[in-house]
Design a protein around this motif. Structure first.
Motif, short mmCIF file in Angstrom:
data_model
loop_
_atom_site.label_atom_id
_atom_site.label_comp_id
_atom_site.label_asym_id
_atom_site.label_seq_id
_atom_site.Cartn_x
_atom_site.Cartn_y
_atom_site.Cartn_z
N ARG A 57 29.75 -9.48 -33.81
CA ARG A 57 29.47 -10.91 -34.00
C ARG A 57 28.13 -11.29 -33.37
O ARG A 57 27.33 -12.02 -33.96
N ILE A 58 27.88 -10.79 -32.16
CA ILE A 58 26.63 -11.08 -31.47
C ILE A 58 25.45 -10.51 -32.25
O ILE A 58 24.44 -11.18 -32.44
N SER A 59 25.59 -9.28 -32.72
CA SER A 59 24.51 -8.65 -33.48
C SER A 59 24.19 -9.43 -34.75
O SER A 59 23.02 -9.61 -35.09
N LEU A 60 25.22 -9.89 -35.45
CA LEU A 60 25.00 -10.69 -36.66
C LEU A 60 24.25 -11.97 -36.34
O LEU A 60 23.29 -12.34 -37.02
N GLU A 61 24.69 -12.64 -35.29
CA GLU A 61 24.06 -13.91 -34.92
C GLU A 61 22.63 -13.70 -34.42
O GLU A 61 21.72 -14.44 -34.78
N MET A 69 13.38 -16.66 -36.70
CA MET A 69 12.20 -16.77 -35.84
C MET A 69 11.07 -15.86 -36.31
O MET A 69 10.04 -15.75 -35.65
N ARG A 70 11.28 -15.18 -37.43
CA ARG A 70 10.31 -14.27 -38.03
C ARG A 70 10.01 -13.05 -37.16
O ARG A 70 8.92 -12.51 -37.18
N THR A 71 10.98 -12.64 -36.39
CA THR A 71 10.89 -11.40 -35.61
C THR A 71 11.63 -10.35 -36.43
O THR A 71 12.72 -9.91 -36.07
N TYR A 72 11.02 -9.99 -37.57
CA TYR A 72 11.71 -9.17 -38.55
C TYR A 72 12.06 -7.78 -38.05
O TYR A 72 13.11 -7.26 -38.39
N SER A 73 11.21 -7.18 -37.23
CA SER A 73 11.50 -5.82 -36.77
C SER A 73 12.78 -5.79 -35.94
O SER A 73 13.61 -4.88 -36.10
N ARG A 74 12.99 -6.77 -35.09
CA ARG A 74 14.22 -6.82 -34.28
C ARG A 74 15.42 -7.12 -35.18
O ARG A 74 16.50 -6.54 -35.00
N ALA A 75 15.25 -8.02 -36.13
CA ALA A 75 16.34 -8.34 -37.05
C ALA A 75 16.76 -7.09 -37.83
O ALA A 75 17.96 -6.79 -37.93
N VAL A 76 15.79 -6.34 -38.33
CA VAL A 76 16.10 -5.12 -39.09
C VAL A 76 16.79 -4.10 -38.19
O VAL A 76 17.76 -3.46 -38.59
N LEU A 78 18.70 -4.64 -35.61
CA LEU A 78 20.09 -5.06 -35.40
C LEU A 78 20.94 -4.87 -36.65
O LEU A 78 22.06 -4.38 -36.58
N TRP A 79 20.39 -5.27 -37.81
CA TRP A 79 21.14 -5.12 -39.05
C TRP A 79 21.39 -3.65 -39.37
O TRP A 79 22.48 -3.29 -39.81
N GLU A 80 20.39 -2.80 -39.14
CA GLU A 80 20.59 -1.37 -39.39
C GLU A 80 21.65 -0.80 -38.45
O GLU A 80 22.43 0.07 -38.84
N GLY A 81 21.69 -1.29 -37.22
CA GLY A 81 22.75 -0.88 -36.30
C GLY A 81 24.11 -1.30 -36.82
O GLY A 81 25.09 -0.56 -36.70
N LEU A 82 24.19 -2.48 -37.41
CA LEU A 82 25.46 -2.94 -37.98
C LEU A 82 25.88 -2.07 -39.16
O LEU A 82 27.07 -1.83 -39.36
N LEU A 83 24.92 -1.60 -39.94
CA LEU A 83 25.26 -0.76 -41.10
C LEU A 83 25.87 0.57 -40.66
O LEU A 83 26.61 1.19 -41.42
N VAL A 96 24.74 -7.82 -45.05
CA VAL A 96 23.77 -7.21 -44.14
C VAL A 96 22.76 -6.37 -44.92
O VAL A 96 21.55 -6.43 -44.64
N VAL A 97 23.22 -5.62 -45.90
CA VAL A 97 22.31 -4.83 -46.73
C VAL A 97 21.28 -5.74 -47.39
O VAL A 97 20.08 -5.45 -47.39
N ARG A 98 21.74 -6.86 -47.92
CA ARG A 98 20.81 -7.79 -48.56
C ARG A 98 19.81 -8.38 -47.56
O ARG A 98 18.64 -8.56 -47.87
N MET A 99 20.26 -8.66 -46.35
CA MET A 99 19.37 -9.20 -45.33
C MET A 99 18.30 -8.16 -44.93
O MET A 99 17.12 -8.50 -44.79
N VAL A 100 18.72 -6.92 -44.75
CA VAL A 100 17.76 -5.86 -44.41
C VAL A 100 16.77 -5.70 -45.55
O VAL A 100 15.55 -5.62 -45.33
N ALA A 101 17.27 -5.69 -46.77
CA ALA A 101 16.39 -5.54 -47.93
C ALA A 101 15.39 -6.70 -48.01
O ALA A 101 14.21 -6.49 -48.29
#
Length: 161
Positions: A57-61, A69-76, A78-83, A96-101
């Protein structure tokens, strides 16, 4: 603030989750301070690393906030960790796949985005998320002129109501 004192003095208390959640609500909804909310979420990620549902839940949020915040590298990251999380439900996995894409597409990385979205089409999800993945895949392929026409997409669309 009393919340900080509680967190400092009670490192193993189950109420830490509630206290962190209150701090997060204050940062996001009252103060509208995304930077502070991000710090809280990073601390929460460390604090609840051994609790898979809460970590998820924390990782998603946190990933969504980093994306906002446009910190895409950190977002990716986290999302890749969730995958990689086997406990992630398929519907959330598709999102999550769509968000990473989308993050890859913002960085003009079309091939990794398309590869991820291909995987999304094979997930056992409802027709609507599958259609979202297909639409995103078309958007990912468009700039590279790799569209192969409507025929390959037809089997994925047939189960749609």
């Amino acid at each position: 603030m009393h919340f900080y004192r509680f967190l400092r003095k009670n490192p193993d208390d189950e109420k830490r989750w509630t206290v962190w959640d209150h701090l997060l609500v204050i940062a996001l909804n009252i103060s509208q301070d995304n930077a502070t909310a991000r710090e809280y979420l990073e601390f929460m990620l460390e604090d609840f690393a051994s609790d898979p549902p809460r970590r998820r839940r924390i990782s998603l949020e946190l990933a969504s906030l980093c994306n906002q915040m446009r910190t895409y590298s950190r977002a990716v990251e986290l999302w890749e960790g969730l995958l990689e999380d086997p406990g992630l439900p398929d519907e959330e996995r598709a999102w999550v796949v769509r968000m990473v894409a989308q993050a890859y597409l913002r960085r003009m990385e079309f091939t990794p985005a398309a590869e991820l979205l291909e995987q999304c089409l094979s997930l056992p999800v409802a027709p609507a998320p599958k259609a979202d993945c297909l639409s995103s895949l078309a958007a990912a392929r468009l700039p590279t002129h790799a569209l192969q026409g409507p025929a390959p997409a037809l089997p994925h669309l047939l189960p749609l109501p």
